[in-house]
Write a protein that holds these residues in place. Structure first.
Motif, PDB file in Angstrom:
ATOM      1  N   ASP A  39       0.826  -1.214   0.000  1.00 33.94           N
ATOM      2  CA  ASP A  39       0.000   0.000   0.000  1.00 33.94           C
ATOM      3  C   ASP A  39       0.859   1.263   0.000  1.00 33.94           C
ATOM      4  OD1 ASP A  39      -2.263  -1.591   0.050  1.00 33.94           O
ATOM      5  OD2 ASP A  39      -2.699  -1.233   2.178  1.00 33.94           O
ATOM      6  N   GLU A  40       1.890   1.270   0.818  1.00 32.86           N
ATOM      7  CA  GLU A  40       2.736   2.466   0.902  1.00 32.86           C
ATOM      8  C   GLU A  40       3.581   2.653  -0.350  1.00 32.86           C
ATOM      9  OE1 GLU A  40       2.472   4.956   3.073  1.00 32.86           O
ATOM     10  OE2 GLU A  40       0.847   3.800   3.963  1.00 32.86           O
ATOM     11  N   LEU A  41       4.007   1.566  -0.964  1.00 33.07           N
ATOM     12  CA  LEU A  41       4.722   1.684  -2.238  1.00 33.07           C
ATOM     13  C   LEU A  41       3.790   2.236  -3.313  1.00 33.07           C
ATOM     14  CD1 LEU A  41       6.883  -1.539  -2.133  1.00 33.07           C
ATOM     15  CD2 LEU A  41       7.744   0.807  -2.293  1.00 33.07           C
ATOM     16  N   ALA A  42       2.529   1.829  -3.287  1.00 34.14           N
ATOM     17  CA  ALA A  42       1.550   2.384  -4.227  1.00 34.14           C
ATOM     18  C   ALA A  42       1.362   3.881  -3.981  1.00 34.14           C
ATOM     19  CB  ALA A  42       0.224   1.642  -4.103  1.00 34.14           C
ATOM     20  N   THR A  43       1.362   4.281  -2.723  1.00 37.40           N
ATOM     21  CA  THR A  43       1.244   5.702  -2.380  1.00 37.40           C
ATOM     22  C   THR A  43       2.444   6.480  -2.911  1.00 37.40           C
ATOM     23  OG1 THR A  43      -0.070   5.227  -0.412  1.00 37.40           O
ATOM     24  CG2 THR A  43       1.099   7.328  -0.448  1.00 37.40           C
ATOM     25  N   LEU A  44       3.653   5.938  -2.714  1.00 37.08           N
ATOM     26  CA  LEU A  44       4.856   6.608  -3.227  1.00 37.08           C
ATOM     27  C   LEU A  44       4.822   6.699  -4.751  1.00 37.08           C
ATOM     28  CD1 LEU A  44       7.770   5.182  -1.036  1.00 37.08           C
ATOM     29  CD2 LEU A  44       6.771   7.466  -0.953  1.00 37.08           C
ATOM     30  N   ALA A  45       4.375   5.640  -5.391  1.00 38.36           N
ATOM     31  CA  ALA A  45       4.288   5.651  -6.856  1.00 38.36           C
ATOM     32  C   ALA A  45       3.328   6.731  -7.329  1.00 38.36           C
ATOM     33  CB  ALA A  45       3.853   4.281  -7.364  1.00 38.36           C
ATOM     34  N   ALA A  46       2.199   6.862  -6.649  1.00 35.69           N
ATOM     35  CA  ALA A  46       1.216   7.898  -7.020  1.00 35.69           C
ATOM     36  C   ALA A  46       1.793   9.297  -6.815  1.00 35.69           C
ATOM     37  CB  ALA A  46      -0.059   7.717  -6.206  1.00 35.69           C
ATOM     38  N   MET A  47       2.532   9.482  -5.727  1.00 34.94           N
ATOM     39  CA  MET A  47       3.149  10.792  -5.492  1.00 34.94           C
ATOM     40  C   MET A  47       4.181  11.110  -6.563  1.00 34.94           C
ATOM     41  SD  MET A  47       3.612  11.436  -1.424  1.00 34.94           S
ATOM     42  CE  MET A  47       4.031   9.800  -0.846  1.00 34.94           C
ATOM     43  N   ALA A  48       4.923  10.108  -7.006  1.00 32.96           N
ATOM     44  CA  ALA A  48       5.932  10.326  -8.043  1.00 32.96           C
ATOM     45  C   ALA A  48       5.272  10.699  -9.368  1.00 32.96           C
ATOM     46  CB  ALA A  48       6.799   9.080  -8.205  1.00 32.96           C
ATOM     47  N   VAL A  49       4.133  10.105  -9.653  1.00 31.84           N
ATOM     48  CA  VAL A  49       3.413  10.421 -10.896  1.00 31.84           C
ATOM     49  C   VAL A  49       2.865  11.846 -10.848  1.00 31.84           C
ATOM     50  CG1 VAL A  49       1.339   9.862 -12.224  1.00 31.84           C
ATOM     51  CG2 VAL A  49       2.867   8.044 -11.479  1.00 31.84           C
ATOM     52  N   SER A  50       2.449  12.278  -9.661  1.00 28.51           N
ATOM     53  CA  SER A  50       1.838  13.605  -9.539  1.00 28.51           C
ATOM     54  C   SER A  50       2.834  14.744  -9.716  1.00 28.51           C
ATOM     55  CB  SER A  50       1.135  13.740  -8.186  1.00 28.51           C
ATOM     56  OG  SER A  50       2.076  13.892  -7.144  1.00 28.51           O
ATOM     57  N   GLY A  51       4.118  14.468  -9.618  1.00 32.45           N
ATOM     58  CA  GLY A  51       5.099  15.522  -9.840  1.00 32.45           C
ATOM     59  C   GLY A  51       5.947  15.840  -8.638  1.00 32.45           C
ATOM     60  N   MET A  52       5.424  16.644  -7.711  1.00 27.19           N
ATOM     61  CA  MET A  52       6.206  17.063  -6.566  1.00 27.19           C
ATOM     62  C   MET A  52       5.625  16.468  -5.297  1.00 27.19           C
ATOM     63  SD  MET A  52       8.726  18.290  -5.251  1.00 27.19           S
ATOM     64  CE  MET A  52       9.739  19.493  -6.013  1.00 27.19           C
ATOM     65  N   PRO A  53       6.235  15.417  -4.792  1.00 26.26           N
ATOM     66  CA  PRO A  53       5.721  14.757  -3.587  1.00 26.26           C
ATOM     67  C   PRO A  53       5.865  15.623  -2.336  1.00 26.26           C
ATOM     68  CG  PRO A  53       7.304  13.372  -4.753  1.00 26.26           C
ATOM     69  CD  PRO A  53       7.362  14.718  -5.367  1.00 26.26           C
ATOM     70  N   GLU A  54       5.001  15.372  -1.392  1.00 26.82           N
ATOM     71  CA  GLU A  54       5.036  16.023  -0.082  1.00 26.82           C
ATOM     72  C   GLU A  54       6.111  15.345   0.759  1.00 26.82           C
ATOM     73  OE1 GLU A  54       1.736  16.437   2.971  1.00 26.82           O
ATOM     74  OE2 GLU A  54       0.680  16.328   1.039  1.00 26.82           O
ATOM     75  N   ILE A  55       7.108  16.076   1.194  1.00 32.78           N
ATOM     76  CA  ILE A  55       8.248  15.484   1.907  1.00 32.78           C
ATOM     77  C   ILE A  55       7.827  14.773   3.197  1.00 32.78           C
ATOM     78  CG2 ILE A  55      10.466  15.952   3.035  1.00 32.78           C
ATOM     79  CD1 ILE A  55      10.859  18.160   0.890  1.00 32.78           C
ATOM     80  N   PRO A  56       7.002  15.363   4.047  1.00 32.57           N
ATOM     81  CA  PRO A  56       6.604  14.616   5.257  1.00 32.57           C
ATOM     82  C   PRO A  56       5.892  13.304   4.927  1.00 32.57           C
ATOM     83  CG  PRO A  56       6.053  16.933   5.510  1.00 32.57           C
ATOM     84  CD  PRO A  56       6.468  16.728   4.076  1.00 32.57           C
ATOM     85  N   ARG A  57       5.077  13.307   3.885  1.00 32.04           N
ATOM     86  CA  ARG A  57       4.357  12.092   3.498  1.00 32.04           C
ATOM     87  C   ARG A  57       5.322  11.057   2.920  1.00 32.04           C
ATOM     88  NH1 ARG A  57       1.949   8.044   4.011  1.00 32.04           N
ATOM     89  NH2 ARG A  57       0.164   7.443   2.796  1.00 32.04           N
ATOM     90  N   LEU A  58       6.314  11.522   2.151  1.00 29.30           N
ATOM     91  CA  LEU A  58       7.341  10.614   1.637  1.00 29.30           C
ATOM     92  C   LEU A  58       8.036   9.889   2.787  1.00 29.30           C
ATOM     93  CD1 LEU A  58       9.314  12.657  -1.058  1.00 29.30           C
ATOM     94  CD2 LEU A  58       7.916  10.646  -1.462  1.00 29.30           C
ATOM     95  N   ARG A  59       8.429  10.663   3.782  1.00 29.41           N
ATOM     96  CA  ARG A  59       9.165  10.096   4.918  1.00 29.41           C
ATOM     97  C   ARG A  59       8.284   9.151   5.736  1.00 29.41           C
ATOM     98  NH1 ARG A  59      14.012  11.116   4.963  1.00 29.41           N
ATOM     99  NH2 ARG A  59      14.865  12.885   3.891  1.00 29.41           N
ATOM    100  N   ARG A  60       7.012   9.485   5.877  1.00 26.92           N
ATOM    101  CA  ARG A  60       6.096   8.599   6.611  1.00 26.92           C
ATOM    102  C   ARG A  60       5.950   7.270   5.880  1.00 26.92           C
ATOM    103  NH1 ARG A  60       0.847   7.060   6.498  1.00 26.92           N
ATOM    104  NH2 ARG A  60      -0.144   6.631   8.496  1.00 26.92           N
ATOM    105  N   SER A  61       5.772   7.336   4.561  1.00 25.92           N
ATOM    106  CA  SER A  61       5.653   6.108   3.772  1.00 25.92           C
ATOM    107  C   SER A  61       6.929   5.282   3.853  1.00 25.92           C
ATOM    108  CB  SER A  61       5.343   6.438   2.312  1.00 25.92           C
ATOM    109  OG  SER A  61       4.025   6.894   2.185  1.00 25.92           O
ATOM    110  N   LEU A  62       8.083   5.942   3.775  1.00 29.67           N
ATOM    111  CA  LEU A  62       9.356   5.233   3.883  1.00 29.67           C
ATOM    112  C   LEU A  62       9.464   4.521   5.225  1.00 29.67           C
ATOM    113  CD1 LEU A  62      12.179   4.503   2.872  1.00 29.67           C
ATOM    114  CD2 LEU A  62      12.966   6.704   3.803  1.00 29.67           C
ATOM    115  N   LEU A  63       9.083   5.190   6.285  1.00 28.74           N
ATOM    116  CA  LEU A  63       9.130   4.585   7.619  1.00 28.74           C
ATOM    117  C   LEU A  63       8.223   3.355   7.704  1.00 28.74           C
ATOM    118  CD1 LEU A  63      10.128   4.697  10.557  1.00 28.74           C
ATOM    119  CD2 LEU A  63       8.215   6.224  11.032  1.00 28.74           C
ATOM    120  N   LEU A  64       7.026   3.458   7.162  1.00 30.41           N
ATOM    121  CA  LEU A  64       6.098   2.323   7.184  1.00 30.41           C
ATOM    122  C   LEU A  64       6.618   1.155   6.340  1.00 30.41           C
ATOM    123  CD1 LEU A  64       2.726   4.254   6.997  1.00 30.41           C
ATOM    124  CD2 LEU A  64       3.568   2.909   8.922  1.00 30.41           C
TER     125      LEU A  64
END
Length: 95
Positions: A39-64
């Motif tokens: 699920d979190e990898l899917a979230t990161l993939a969606a953020m990458a497609v959108s262009g500019m990911p939210e840094i706090p959300r990136l880090r939260r997903s990485l932690l999970l």
């Protein structure tokens, strides 16, 4: 995307996430938090497609993701690549 205006950090993130998703999909052993990692990898993939990911959300997903698959040594390299890609975005702003 050669010749595009794409942020190279976003391209690196997309590549690392895609690679880890493939590795996870082909990993033969089930483990309790696999769904969380997927699920979190899917979230990161969606953020990458959108262009500019939210840094706090990136880090939260990485932690999970790290918590979910951190003990699966076969996925360590892919996880390390995702972490390096997230680190390209720098630290989240301090509150």
């Amino acid at each position: 995307m050669t010749g595009s205006d794409e942020d190279p950090r976003v391209a690196e993130l997309r590549t690392a996430v895609s690679r880890l998703r493939r590795e996870l999909a082909t990993h033969p052993v089930e483990f309790p938090d696999r769904g969380i990692a997927e699920d979190e990898l899917a979230t990161l993939a969606a953020m990458a497609v959108s262009g500019m990911p939210e840094i706090p959300r990136l880090r939260r997903s990485l932690l999970l993701i790290a918590s979910a698959i951190g003990s699966v040594s076969a996925l360590a390299r892919g996880l390390s690549d995702v972490r390096a890609a997230v680190d390209l975005f720098g630290e989240p702003p301090r509150r």
